[in-house]
Design an enzyme around this catalytic site. Structure first.
Site, PDB file in Angstrom:
ATOM      1  N   HIS A 121       0.842  -0.883  -0.425  1.00  0.00           N
ATOM      2  CA  HIS A 121       0.132  -0.104  -0.153  1.00  0.00           C
ATOM      3  C   HIS A 121       0.568   1.019  -0.061  1.00  0.00           C
ATOM      4  O   HIS A 121       2.206   0.832   0.619  1.00  0.00           O
ATOM      5  CB  HIS A 121      -0.314   0.017   1.269  1.00  0.00           C
ATOM      6  N   ASP A 198       3.231  -3.707   8.300  1.00  0.00           N
ATOM      7  CA  ASP A 198       2.070  -3.371   7.450  1.00  0.00           C
ATOM      8  C   ASP A 198       0.806  -4.199   7.841  1.00  0.00           C
ATOM      9  O   ASP A 198       0.185  -4.914   7.510  1.00  0.00           O
ATOM     10  CB  ASP A 198       2.210  -2.899   6.241  1.00  0.00           C
ATOM     11  N   GLN A 201      -4.312  -4.804   7.565  1.00  0.00           N
ATOM     12  CA  GLN A 201      -5.119  -5.782   7.045  1.00  0.00           C
ATOM     13  C   GLN A 201      -4.545  -7.337   7.927  1.00  0.00           C
ATOM     14  O   GLN A 201      -5.666  -7.941   7.416  1.00  0.00           O
ATOM     15  CB  GLN A 201      -4.993  -5.784   5.596  1.00  0.00           C
ATOM     16  N   LYS A 224     -10.158  -0.457  10.808  1.00  0.00           N
ATOM     17  CA  LYS A 224     -10.997  -1.531   9.875  1.00  0.00           C
ATOM     18  C   LYS A 224     -10.616  -2.644  10.899  1.00  0.00           C
ATOM     19  O   LYS A 224     -11.119  -3.855  10.196  1.00  0.00           O
ATOM     20  CB  LYS A 224      -9.661  -1.147   9.150  1.00  0.00           C
ATOM     21  N   CYS A 364      -4.631   2.406  -3.546  1.00  0.00           N
ATOM     22  CA  CYS A 364      -3.366   3.146  -3.310  1.00  0.00           C
ATOM     23  C   CYS A 364      -2.281   1.988  -3.091  1.00  0.00           C
ATOM     24  O   CYS A 364      -1.210   1.609  -2.195  1.00  0.00           O
ATOM     25  CB  CYS A 364      -3.717   3.334  -1.074  1.00  0.00           C
TER      26      CYS A 364
HETATM   27  N1  7TS Z   1      -1.888  -0.366   4.466  1.00  0.00           N
HETATM   28  C1  7TS Z   1      -2.278  -1.334   3.765  1.00  0.00           C
HETATM   29  C2  7TS Z   1      -1.799  -2.734   3.609  1.00  0.00           C
HETATM   30  C3  7TS Z   1      -3.824  -0.573   4.363  1.00  0.00           C
HETATM   31  O1  7TS Z   1      -4.602  -1.623   3.712  1.00  0.00           O
HETATM   32  C4  7TS Z   1      -4.415   0.791   4.184  1.00  0.00           C
HETATM   33  C5  7TS Z   1      -5.352   1.401   4.119  1.00  0.00           C
HETATM   34  C6  7TS Z   1      -3.204   1.366   5.368  1.00  0.00           C
HETATM   35  C7  7TS Z   1      -1.902   1.086   5.646  1.00  0.00           C
HETATM   36  C8  7TS Z   1      -3.457   2.675   5.869  1.00  0.00           C
HETATM   37  O2  7TS Z   1      -4.770   2.835   6.681  1.00  0.00           O
HETATM   38  P1  7TS Z   1      -4.720   3.902   7.196  1.00  0.00           P
HETATM   39  O3  7TS Z   1      -5.697   3.288   8.681  1.00  0.00           O
HETATM   40  O4  7TS Z   1      -3.400   4.402   8.253  1.00  0.00           O
HETATM   41  O5  7TS Z   1      -5.297   4.409   6.233  1.00  0.00           O
HETATM   42  N2  7TS Z   1      -6.072   0.456   3.058  1.00  0.00           N
HETATM   43  C9  7TS Z   1      -7.531   1.147   2.109  1.00  0.00           C
HETATM   44  C10 7TS Z   1      -7.934   0.157   1.374  1.00  0.00           C
HETATM   45  O6  7TS Z   1      -7.776  -0.806   0.806  1.00  0.00           O
HETATM   46  N3  7TS Z   1      -9.090   0.897   1.006  1.00  0.00           N
HETATM   47  O7  7TS Z   1      -9.261   2.004   1.498  1.00  0.00           O
HETATM   48  C11 7TS Z   1      -7.695   2.073   2.553  1.00  0.00           C
END
Ligand code: 7TS
Length: 409
Positions: A121, A198, A201, A224, A364
Site C-alpha cells: 500500500h 504493515d 489488513q 478496520k 492506494c
Molecule cells: N496498509 C494497508 C495494507 C492498507 O490496506 C491500508 C488502508 C493502509 C496501510 C493505510 O491505513 P490507514 O488506516 O492509515 O489509512 N487501506 C485501504 C484500502 O484498501 N482501501 O481504503 C483504505
C-alpha cells in the site's frame, strides 16, 4: 460463530441503499462498528469526558483509566510483552511514518538498503521512498511470483547484509495474500535488519502474536477492526523504542522543560505528544473486547470460508479476471477482479444501484496495479458480518452488470 446474529449488532447494516438491503463489501477500506463500540464512545463523552494524565479530579482519573486500560487491551490482543511497547497513533499510515522518521532517520545512512515488496500500500512505500531520498539509502523491491505471492527464495535474494529495514504487509489489501512475515522476519534478522509489518489488513482478521512473529514493529488501524477512525497502534520492541527519538514535541511527552532543552517522558508517552486520541483509544478497547468475544480464530475461519465460496462462485462468471492466488488458504477475505470490457468504476456504480458496496480504483497500490497491468480493479472485501448470501447477491449483481453493458455495445 453465526454471522447472521453478529450482523444484528451492527446498526448501520440494517438499512436500504437505493431501495435494496445494504450489502457491505468494503471492509478492507473501513469496517462497520458494532453497537457496543458506539455505546462505549457515547458513554465516554456523556459520562467522563476529560483530559488524561493531568487532573486529579474524578473524571480525569476515569478518562486516564479508560485510555490506559485500552492500551493494556491492545497489548494482550497482540501479545506484546509490555504496555511500554504500545504507542497510540492516528492509524497505520501514522505508525509507519513514525518508524521511518524516528528509527529510520536516526539509524539509516548512505549505502544502506531498505527492502519492501511490490504489493505494498502507498503508506508502506512512500515513507521509505522519502527516507531513502533523505539519507541516500537504496530502496529495493521483492518481486512477486506469477500468482501474486511472495517466495522466500526471492526474499533471500533481495535482502543482503546491507539491508537495515525490511517492511511488508501482513495481508495485501488488493490481492488478499497472507505473507509469510514470520519467515521474512527471520531472514531480515539473519542479515542484521529490523522487520516492520504493515498490519492494517492483518490485525483485524488474523490472531496476532508479535512475540511469535518476532517482528520489530507492527502497525495497524482501529477503524478496520470495528473501532473508530482516528486511532491506530504502533507496536515496537522496547529496546528499539527506547533508543528512538520522539518526532512530535509539546505537551504530554515531556518530563522536564528548561529554557533551551527538555527531557522526555518514558515509554510509551514520549511518542504521544499533545492531548491523545482518548475517545478513539477507549473505542478501540471496546472493539477488541467485541472481537475477542467472538474469537479471532473463528473470524479467520469464517473469512476463509467466505473467500473460498466467493472464489468458486465468482469464477463461474464468464469474462471475469480474479487477481491473486486461486487457493483460498493463501488469502484473507479480499477479492480483486475485473469484468471484461467493463470499467471497474462502472461495475461499482451498477452494484451500488443494487445496494452493494464495493471499492473500485487503484486501492492506494499503484506499483502493484502496474504489475497487474490494470489501471484499476474492482474489490470486494469481507468481514465477520458478511454471509454467503452477500456473495450470492454480489454474483447476481455482477451478472446483471455484464448483461447491462453487453446491451449497451
Ligand atoms: N496498509 C494497508 C495494507 C492498507 O490496506 C491500508 C488502508 C493502509 C496501510 C493505510 O491505513 P490507514 O488506516 O492509515 O489509512 N487501506 C485501504 C484500502 O484498501 N482501501 O481504503 C483504505
Amino acid at each position: 460463530m453465526n454471522p447472521s446474529e453478529i450482523r444484528k449488532q451492527f446498526p448501520i447494516l440494517d438499512q436500504e441503499v437505493n431501495g435494496e438491503p445494504l450489502v457491505y463489501l468494503d471492509s478492507a477500506a473501513t469496517s462497520q462498528k458494532p453497537q457496543s463500540v458506539i455505546d462505549t464512545i457515547d458513554q465516554y463523552y456523556e459520562g467522563y469526558n476529560s483530559n488524561v494524565h493531568r487532573g486529579v479530579h474524578t473524571l480525569g482519573t476515569r478518562a486516564t483509566d479508560g485510555y490506559e486500560g485500552a492500551r493494556e487491551k491492545v497489548r494482550k490482543f497482540i501479545n506484546a510483552a509490555s504496555t511500554e511497547e504500545i504507542i497510540f497513533t492516528k492509524g497505520t499510515t501514522a505508525s509507519l511514518n513514525l518508524v521511518a522518521a524516528s528509527y529510520g532517520r536516526s539509524t539509516i545512512k548512505k549505502g544502506d538498503e531498505i527492502v519492501i515488496s511490490q504489493m505494498e500500500h502507498h503508506s508502506n512505500i512512500i515513507p521509505w521512498q522519502q527516507l531513502a531520498l533523505q539519507t541516500g539509502a537504496t530502496l529495493k523491491y521483492i518481486p512477486l511470483q506469477e500468482d501474486g505471492t511472495i517466495s522466500l527464495e526471492e526474499v533471500k535474494k533481495t535482502i543482503s547484509p546491507a539491508t537495515k529495514i525490511v517492511s511488508m504487509a501482513h495481508v495485501s489489501n488488493v490481492l488478499g495474500v497472507i505473507n509469510p512475515i514470520k519467515e521474512v522476519a527471520e531472514i531480515a534478522h539473519e542479515n542484521g535488519a529490523v522487520m516492520v509489518v504493515d498490519g492494517a489488513q492483518g490485525a483485524p482478521h488474523i490472531k496476532m502474536d508479535v512475540q511469535d512473529i518476532n517482528c520489530d514493529f507492527y502497525a495497524f488501524s482501529g477503524h478496520k477492526m470495528c473501532g473508530p477512525t482516528g486511532i491506530g497502534v504502533l507496536y515496537g520492541k522496547k529496546e528499539l523504542l527506547e533508543e528512538m527519538p520522539p518526532i512530535e514535541f509539546g505537551g504530554e511527552m515531556i518530563d522536564f522543560v528548561d529554557l533551551y532543552d527538555s527531557t522526555w517522558k518514558e515509554l510509551p508517552w514520549k511518542f504521544e505528544g499533545g492531548t491523545p486520541i482518548i475517545a478513539g483509544a477507549i473505542g478501540l478497547g471496546a472493539a477488541i473486547d467485541f472481537l475477542e468475544s467472538i474469537g479471532l480464530d473463528e473470524i479467520e475461519k469464517h473469512e476463509h470460508k467466505l473467500a473460498d465460496y466467493a472464489l468458486k462462485r465468482m469464477s463461474e462468471i464468464e469474462g471475469i479476471t480474479i487477481y491473486g492466488p486461486k487457493d483460498s488458504s493463501q488469502r484473507a477475505g479480499v477479492i480483486t477482479f475485473n469484468l471484461e470490457d467493463v470499467h471497474p468504476h462502472d461495475v461499482a456504480t451498477v452494484l451500488d444501484a443494487e445496494g452493494i458496496a464495493i471499492r473500485a480504483g487503484h486501492h492506494c497500490a499503484q506499483p502493484l496495479m502496474r504489475w497487474l497491468k490494470a489501471s484499476a480493479t474492482a474489490r470486494a472485501s469481507f468481514y465477520l458480518y458478511n454471509t454467503e448470501e452477500d456473495i450470492d447477491k454480489l454474483v447476481e449483481g455482477l451478472i446483471k452488470t455484464k448483461e447491462y453493458f453487453s446491451n449497451v455495445f
